[in-house]
Design an enzyme around this catalytic site. Structure first.
Site, PDB file in Angstrom:
ATOM      1  N   CYS A 137      -6.975  34.678  36.722  1.00  0.00           N
ATOM      2  CA  CYS A 137      -7.614  33.425  37.126  1.00  0.00           C
ATOM      3  C   CYS A 137      -9.000  33.255  36.530  1.00  0.00           C
ATOM      4  O   CYS A 137      -9.584  32.181  36.619  1.00  0.00           O
ATOM      5  CB  CYS A 137      -7.674  33.344  38.657  1.00  0.00           C
ATOM      6  SG  CYS A 137      -6.630  32.031  39.321  1.00  0.00           S
ATOM      7  N   LYS A 189      -9.202  30.300  33.907  1.00  0.00           N
ATOM      8  CA  LYS A 189      -8.884  28.903  34.203  1.00  0.00           C
ATOM      9  C   LYS A 189     -10.069  27.992  33.931  1.00  0.00           C
ATOM     10  O   LYS A 189     -11.202  28.439  33.724  1.00  0.00           O
ATOM     11  CB  LYS A 189      -8.395  28.772  35.647  1.00  0.00           C
ATOM     12  CG  LYS A 189      -9.453  28.936  36.706  1.00  0.00           C
ATOM     13  CD  LYS A 189      -8.854  28.943  38.107  1.00  0.00           C
ATOM     14  CE  LYS A 189      -8.101  27.682  38.436  1.00  0.00           C
ATOM     15  NZ  LYS A 189      -7.556  27.699  39.811  1.00  0.00           N
ATOM     16  N   ASP A 191      -4.788  18.859  45.636  1.00  0.00           N
ATOM     17  CA  ASP A 191      -4.359  19.677  46.766  1.00  0.00           C
ATOM     18  C   ASP A 191      -3.821  21.015  46.269  1.00  0.00           C
ATOM     19  O   ASP A 191      -3.471  21.170  45.099  1.00  0.00           O
ATOM     20  CB  ASP A 191      -3.284  18.957  47.577  1.00  0.00           C
ATOM     21  CG  ASP A 191      -3.855  17.790  48.382  1.00  0.00           C
ATOM     22  OD1 ASP A 191      -5.077  17.801  48.611  1.00  0.00           O
ATOM     23  OD2 ASP A 191      -3.079  16.887  48.740  1.00  0.00           O
ATOM     24  N   ASP A 232       1.771  27.631  38.710  1.00  0.00           N
ATOM     25  CA  ASP A 232       0.647  28.477  38.319  1.00  0.00           C
ATOM     26  C   ASP A 232       1.077  29.373  37.172  1.00  0.00           C
ATOM     27  O   ASP A 232       2.261  29.721  37.059  1.00  0.00           O
ATOM     28  CB  ASP A 232       0.177  29.351  39.490  1.00  0.00           C
ATOM     29  CG  ASP A 232      -1.339  29.327  39.642  1.00  0.00           C
ATOM     30  OD1 ASP A 232      -2.027  29.380  38.598  1.00  0.00           O
ATOM     31  OD2 ASP A 232      -1.823  29.254  40.784  1.00  0.00           O
ATOM     32  N   ASP A 289      -0.112  29.414  47.219  1.00  0.00           N
ATOM     33  CA  ASP A 289      -0.242  28.035  47.704  1.00  0.00           C
ATOM     34  C   ASP A 289       0.819  27.710  48.756  1.00  0.00           C
ATOM     35  O   ASP A 289       0.553  26.981  49.713  1.00  0.00           O
ATOM     36  CB  ASP A 289      -0.118  27.049  46.535  1.00  0.00           C
ATOM     37  CG  ASP A 289      -1.325  27.099  45.607  1.00  0.00           C
ATOM     38  OD1 ASP A 289      -2.390  27.557  46.043  1.00  0.00           O
ATOM     39  OD2 ASP A 289      -1.178  26.681  44.442  1.00  0.00           O
ATOM     40  N   GLY A 301      14.154  28.649  33.993  1.00  0.00           N
ATOM     41  CA  GLY A 301      12.819  28.509  33.454  1.00  0.00           C
ATOM     42  C   GLY A 301      12.835  28.176  31.988  1.00  0.00           C
ATOM     43  O   GLY A 301      13.792  27.601  31.461  1.00  0.00           O
ATOM     44  N   HIS A 302      11.770  28.576  31.313  1.00  0.00           N
ATOM     45  CA  HIS A 302      11.603  28.229  29.902  1.00  0.00           C
ATOM     46  C   HIS A 302      10.801  29.336  29.233  1.00  0.00           C
ATOM     47  O   HIS A 302       9.918  29.940  29.854  1.00  0.00           O
ATOM     48  CB  HIS A 302      10.863  26.897  29.766  1.00  0.00           C
ATOM     49  CG  HIS A 302      10.652  26.480  28.344  1.00  0.00           C
ATOM     50  ND1 HIS A 302      11.664  25.995  27.543  1.00  0.00           N
ATOM     51  CD2 HIS A 302       9.535  26.480  27.572  1.00  0.00           C
ATOM     52  CE1 HIS A 302      11.183  25.711  26.351  1.00  0.00           C
ATOM     53  NE2 HIS A 302       9.892  25.995  26.342  1.00  0.00           N
ATOM     54  N   SER A 303      11.098  29.612  27.956  1.00  0.00           N
ATOM     55  CA  SER A 303      10.359  30.619  27.203  1.00  0.00           C
ATOM     56  C   SER A 303      10.002  30.071  25.834  1.00  0.00           C
ATOM     57  O   SER A 303      10.676  29.187  25.297  1.00  0.00           O
ATOM     58  CB  SER A 303      11.192  31.896  27.051  1.00  0.00           C
ATOM     59  OG  SER A 303      12.375  31.645  26.311  1.00  0.00           O
TER      60      SER A 303
END
Length: 729
Positions: A408, A411, A438, A455, A478, A528-530
């Site tokens: 983090c 970011k 939010d 995330d 979250d 998902g995706h790669s």
């Protein structure tokens, strides 16, 4: 045209952090093989230098003086470090097996796992004995015993099982340390099954050490067979027993049991290797150090041979990965043994030499310290120089050359993010119940709600399994903060450029960690995706279900207690680790905290008035989010805020994450004293804890329930009346 890094095509895996592998890492740092990914697997973040163990037991060296920091060393070498204990090798699939996590694939593997002096066949040893190897547990147990004996809590009586060089050397160190600790009635006994101790030494050195044993008051029992251990004594054959409050075992070198299941040719349990240090069974596997048997030149188990083998192993691993010719290892016939004798005294043994005294101890001390200095004084990491001509702002944007943090800490700053989000339109659909900014999107779901978040983390650790696990915990934060239960996750992965096989193996590790971590929280990984990019990045999009109304940030009330469920400081520790300034045990402890899920804590905090997870904007930034949404102020007690081990020390030394400056820019609404504890309020957290505001009357009982559930939670302050403001004192 932008140049991309060379693709990774070969996996070289070092199993065990022994002396030879540590030296290979040093050499690799100076000249890595392009296209090869180097991995080190070791159970602990440090590895001991056994040559200094007797000196540590005697009290001459602190623990850190004889520990090689593998976290720093791996970072220095550009190697990935996997903290785990190997339990087997699947040679057909070419994977190293580790309990509790995905297997590690290899093209070439090397074993340097040492030996153990454990005695599993001796009744009572597992419960009451202490094996001299591995060092870590032995050193910890010895330190506890010395403290207890010095305080008079236990008798200062110890027994060493084994009269070889290692056992006698440790026994003399133990006797000296107990004497120095003020234990006047100290009694150390060496028990040996043979008729003579120190049989592997020449007569002159043996006589010199026997004289020093007598001078230290050691008791010697030869032709004695230990049949059992009790909590306060050692039982000998015939029924006699020796009083003992600390019993150690050094009665010979025993190989690791799991080697027997590898299918490799073993000699007395040790991996049989050829002149090139390869297994005679499988040329893809090398072995060095105490776990190896040199078929062409058998030698006793001694660290000097591992040290001498390291340059050959380094060259042969490179050669095996690049298709070049391997070299042979020719060990010396004999070597100078310098054996410490408790006090700062040593005895030399080579070719019948009989010599001893403080001069020899100083020689041994200098040799040992010089060896350890190679790992403790690593060359500085300097970034490549900038071009002479750059656009304005480049130098300031690079933060003085400090590398960009991972996790983090990488970011976008809070103000810049808020400015960007402000341009988004308000939700147009009636079933979208939240707006930009939010913790997560809230979607109507009958009388309940579905929450949706995403995330991702830039890699801060080169172990893809651990990174995937921590990122999953981070992404679910979250959901938990809103009182939800994770439901489903989509994975997004950016892999560095690598061969098809390495891509498949890396994705296998990532998805195994994701499935395990989300599955334990009740969620499914559904796809998902790669893609291929410059560096490893892992992210998740996660949905969760909330019964009734989600917990928001807008319900805090004056008088509420503030509970934090995890210590802070991960951003500082990760930044220090990148700069090789953090101790390995601090880093490993931070990983453990980051990987700890918060589902149990979230269930216990379900009655909170307001809650959020503490991540990139730091404790102060996320608490200010609650204050702003609820129209309240807050008071923090700095000494109650739990910190990760090492965080305060590093912060005091000026270590900062790259996001710290942006977070601290919000300090106009935070009153705090100067100092590292206050600075850590702005430290960006990765997979941080939950921060909850709940009624004061329920705070203590809630905290007790959190502690009973294994959470390191603390009441750190309270909500107060007033405009959004934080007072830290």
């Amino acid at each position: 045209m932008m140049q991309t890094p060379l693709p990774l095509t070969r996996d070289i895996v070092l199993i065990g952090g022994g002396h030879a592998h540590a030296l290979v890492l040093l050499k690799w740092a100076m000249a890595p093989l392009p296209g090869a990914r180097l991995t080190l697997i070791n159970p602990a973040p440090t590895a001991p230098y056994t040559g200094m163990l007797p000196g540590h037991v005697a009290g001459h060296y602190p623990r850190e003086a004889l520990e090689i920091d593998l976290v720093r060393l791996a970072r220095h070498a550009g190697a990935r470090l996997v903290l785990g204990r190997a339990s087997g090798i699947d040679r057909q699939a070419r994977r190293v097996q580790l309990p509790g996590r995905a297997d590690i694939a290899y093209d070439i593997a090397s074993l340097d796992i040492g030996i153990t002096s454990d005695m599993p066949g001796l009744p009572g040893f597992a419960e009451h004995g202490h094996a001299a190897k591995p060092l870590g547990p032995f050193a910890d147990a010895w330190a506890r015993f010395v403290d207890a004996a010095a305080a008079g809590a236990v008798p200062a009586r110890a027994v060493m099982i084994g009269g070889g060089v290692g056992g006698v050397e440790l026994a003399m160190a133990m006797a000296w340390r107990l004497r120095r600790a003020g234990c006047r009635d100290a009694e150390v006994t060496v028990v040996e099954t043979a008729g003579e101790v120190l049989r592997d030494l020449h007569p002159g050195a043996r006589a010199a050490l026997r004289h020093r044993m007598q001078r230290l008051g050691l008791h010697l029992r030869t032709r004695a067979q230990v049949t059992a251990l009790r909590d306060d004594r050692v039982v000998l054959a015939g029924g006699e027993s020796l009083p003992s409050a600390f019993t150690a075992g050094a009665a010979g070198a025993r190989p690791q049991d799991w080697l027997g299941g590898t299918g490799l040719h073993l000699t007395d349990g040790f991996v049989t290797v050829d002149r090139q240090l390869r297994s005679v069974t499988d040329p893809a596997i090398f072995a060095v150090g105490d776990c190896a048997h040199l078929s062409h030149a058998p030698r006793p188990k001694a660290g000097v041979y591992a040290v001498r083998a390291a340059p050959v192993l380094y060259r042969n691993l490179r050669a095996a990965a690049s298709g070049r010719r391997l070299r042979s290892f020719r060990p010396q016939a004999d070597y100078l043994k310098l054996i410490s004798a408790g006090d700062r005294d040593a005895v030399a043994d080579k070719f019948g030499l009989r010599a001893g005294g403080r001069l020899l101890w100083r020689l041994k001390d200098r040799i040992d310290r010089r060896f350890m200095a190679r790992f403790q004084e690593l060359p500085e990491m300097t970034p490549p120089p900038l071009p002479r001509e750059t656009a304005e702002g480049v130098r300031s944007a690079l933060a003085g050359g400090k590398p960009l943090c991972g996790g983090c800490g990488a970011k976008v700053g809070k103000e810049d993010l808020a400015a960007a989000l402000a341009a988004l339109p308000a939700p147009r659909r009636g079933d979208v119940l939240s707006g930009p900014g939010d913790d997560a999107a809230i979607l109507a779901h009958g009388d309940d709600a579905q929450v949706f978040t995403t995330d991702h983390l830039r890699a801060f650790v080169d172990d893809p399994w651990l990174l995937a696990q921590i990122t999953a915990v981070h992404a679910m934060g979250d959901i938990w903060a809103m009182g939800g239960n994770p439901q489903a996750a989509l994975t997004q992965v950016i892999l560095p450029r690598m061969s098809d096989r390495l891509q498949a193996e890396t994705l296998r590790e990532i998805l195994a960690a994701a499935a395990e971590t989300f599955g334990a929280a009740g969620a499914d990984v559904v796809g998902g995706h790669s893609s291929i990019g410059a560096e490893l990045t892992i992210g998740y999009s996660v949905t969760g279900l909330v019964a009734g109304r989600p917990i928001g940030q807008d319900g805090a009330r004056p008088g509420d207690a503030l509970i934090l469920t995890k210590p802070i400081g991960s951003g500082t520790i990760l930044a220090a680790e990148m700069a090789r300034a953090a101790r390995g045990d601090w880093v490993a402890a931070a990983y453990d905290v980051m990987a700890r899920p918060q589902d149990r804590a979230a269930r216990i905090l379900a009655g909170a008035h307001a809650m959020t997870d503490v991540t990139g904007f730091g404790l102060a930034g996320h608490l200010m989010g609650i204050c702003a949404a609820s129209g309240v102020a807050a008071r923090l007690e700095l000494d109650r805020i739990p910190l990760l081990a090492g965080a305060e020390t590093l912060a005091a030394a000026g270590t900062r994450s790259t996001l710290w400056e942006s977070n601290a820019g919000q300090s106009g609404r935070v009153s705090r004293p100067d100092g590292p504890h206050g600075d850590l309020l702005f430290d960006p957290q990765t997979a941080g804890g939950l921060l909850a505001a709940l009624p004061q009357a329920a705070a203590r009982s809630t905290l007790t329930r959190l502690h009973d559930a294994g959470e390191t939670a603390a009441i750190i302050g309270e909500i107060t009346d007033g405009a959004p403001w934080i007072e830290a004192r």
